[in-house]
Scaffold this active site. Sequence first.
Site, PDB file in Angstrom:
ATOM      1  N   LYS A 162       0.843  -1.196   0.000  1.00 26.55           N
ATOM      2  CA  LYS A 162       0.000   0.000   0.000  1.00 26.55           C
ATOM      3  C   LYS A 162       0.879   1.247   0.000  1.00 26.55           C
ATOM      4  O   LYS A 162       2.090   1.173   0.193  1.00 26.55           O
ATOM      5  CB  LYS A 162      -0.906  -0.001   1.228  1.00 26.55           C
ATOM      6  CG  LYS A 162      -0.164  -0.003   2.558  1.00 26.55           C
ATOM      7  CD  LYS A 162      -1.110  -0.023   3.732  1.00 26.55           C
ATOM      8  CE  LYS A 162      -0.332  -0.012   5.053  1.00 26.55           C
ATOM      9  NZ  LYS A 162      -1.220   0.109   6.222  1.00 26.55           N
TER      10      LYS A 162
ATOM     11  N   ARG B 261      -9.888   0.783  15.938  1.00 27.08           N
ATOM     12  CA  ARG B 261      -9.855   1.635  14.754  1.00 27.08           C
ATOM     13  C   ARG B 261     -11.006   1.247  13.832  1.00 27.08           C
ATOM     14  O   ARG B 261     -11.930   2.022  13.640  1.00 27.08           O
ATOM     15  CB  ARG B 261      -8.493   1.516  14.044  1.00 27.08           C
ATOM     16  CG  ARG B 261      -8.323   2.436  12.859  1.00 27.08           C
ATOM     17  CD  ARG B 261      -6.893   2.404  12.326  1.00 27.08           C
ATOM     18  NE  ARG B 261      -6.451   1.070  11.934  1.00 27.08           N
ATOM     19  CZ  ARG B 261      -5.233   0.814  11.454  1.00 27.08           C
ATOM     20  NH1 ARG B 261      -4.345   1.794  11.320  1.00 27.08           N
ATOM     21  NH2 ARG B 261      -4.898  -0.416  11.115  1.00 27.08           N
TER      22      ARG B 261
ATOM     23  N   TYR C 216      16.790  30.879   1.550  1.00 28.91           N
ATOM     24  CA  TYR C 216      15.622  31.605   2.038  1.00 28.91           C
ATOM     25  C   TYR C 216      15.756  31.956   3.523  1.00 28.91           C
ATOM     26  O   TYR C 216      16.183  31.144   4.338  1.00 28.91           O
ATOM     27  CB  TYR C 216      14.350  30.758   1.864  1.00 28.91           C
ATOM     28  CG  TYR C 216      13.867  30.660   0.438  1.00 28.91           C
ATOM     29  CD1 TYR C 216      13.463  31.785  -0.265  1.00 28.91           C
ATOM     30  CD2 TYR C 216      13.799  29.424  -0.202  1.00 28.91           C
ATOM     31  CE1 TYR C 216      13.003  31.696  -1.566  1.00 28.91           C
ATOM     32  CE2 TYR C 216      13.335  29.308  -1.509  1.00 28.91           C
ATOM     33  CZ  TYR C 216      12.945  30.454  -2.175  1.00 28.91           C
ATOM     34  OH  TYR C 216      12.493  30.353  -3.467  1.00 28.91           O
TER      35      TYR C 216
ATOM     36  N   MET D  47      11.833  24.120  -2.058  1.00 25.50           N
ATOM     37  CA  MET D  47      10.842  23.206  -2.618  1.00 25.50           C
ATOM     38  C   MET D  47      11.475  22.170  -3.540  1.00 25.50           C
ATOM     39  O   MET D  47      11.101  20.987  -3.511  1.00 25.50           O
ATOM     40  CB  MET D  47       9.765  23.984  -3.392  1.00 25.50           C
ATOM     41  CG  MET D  47       8.692  23.077  -3.988  1.00 25.50           C
ATOM     42  SD  MET D  47       7.441  23.953  -4.949  1.00 25.50           S
ATOM     43  CE  MET D  47       6.510  24.733  -3.643  1.00 25.50           C
TER      44      MET D  47
END
Length: 363
Positions: A35, A133, A258, A308
């Site tokens: 998954k 859950r 930055y 980024m």
Amino acid sequence: MRHSQLRISRSNLFHNYNFFRSKLSKSTKLLVLVKANGYGFGDVEISKLAEDFGADYLGVAFPCEGIRLKKAGIKLPVMVLTPGIDNFDQIIEYGLEPSIITPESAISMASAIKQAGLTSYPVHIKLDTGMQRVGFDQSLIKELKKIISKNQCLYIKSLFSHLAAADEKKHDHFTREQIETFCKMTNDICSFLPYLPMRHILNSSGIERFTYAQMDMVRLGIGIYGTSYVDESSLKPAASLVAPVIQVKKALKGTIGYGRHGETGPEGKTIATIPLGYADGIDRHLSRGAVSFMVNGKAAPTIGNICMDSFMLDVTGLNVKVGDEVTIFGDAPHPSEIAKVLKTITYEIFTSVSQRVERVVVD
């Protein structure tokens, strides 16, 4: 063309697979969880390797993940752990095997089976033994049995539950209680069935620490990817995240990046820029020297803020040139080291690697 690669080591994955396989009886089946894009390693890539290794089942979270595998030609049966409530027709269409977690989903699945003109279809019943859950708890077993009796098209392929804290010794009493509760619940359900479903409750940590409860199948997740919260010394990193240096420059006295958080000092520093950023899974908390990555076998700390699409390393005094390879995680630094810096788990490190990063199976 992509700059970066997640290099998946077939040999290391096979080593990890065999480590867990060696703890099991020959008759015990093994499900490999793929998954979340194969825990970030690539769902199709890992699924094909699992087939080669001899796995018996694959596990995904959502139907779309299972459909993707079937479209890619994966032949192993695929168990869908979180199928939802309204897409059982697609699950049947692609031959996936859903987890049933509520009376409503059991009835919905039975209706979909009948609408498809089938007399029987495999499903897996999730039991809640303490995780709290999803799944049928003890109060719902009587209702579950009634639904199964009225809808014999539901072929119960397995009964399963999930351990909440198998990796922590302080919770061993709770874990044993979960296993005991599971046995009582499954005995109750099996007592009225004309056949015997598989039973499974162990995850990776459970395989290592509670092997006596392996039953008919186990579910191998993070362990095959090289992480153990019991004893990692026997496992190998399943992949290395690498990217090239795209620029090396002598930064004069001043600041880097930055927010001007990278300081060069009066004598300046040599800075290498790498084309990976927080959009690729390089967490911004790794900025400002919080961690060092490997360049030509030498550790180089981050400097300034992670951007980024890129980050910078302080390679002052190192022999580094454009094109040299930087290892973000692999043998060194180990993914667990990155997770420790970030105060998280390796699951998050792996699954954060973006789709922009090419997955390549090596060795």
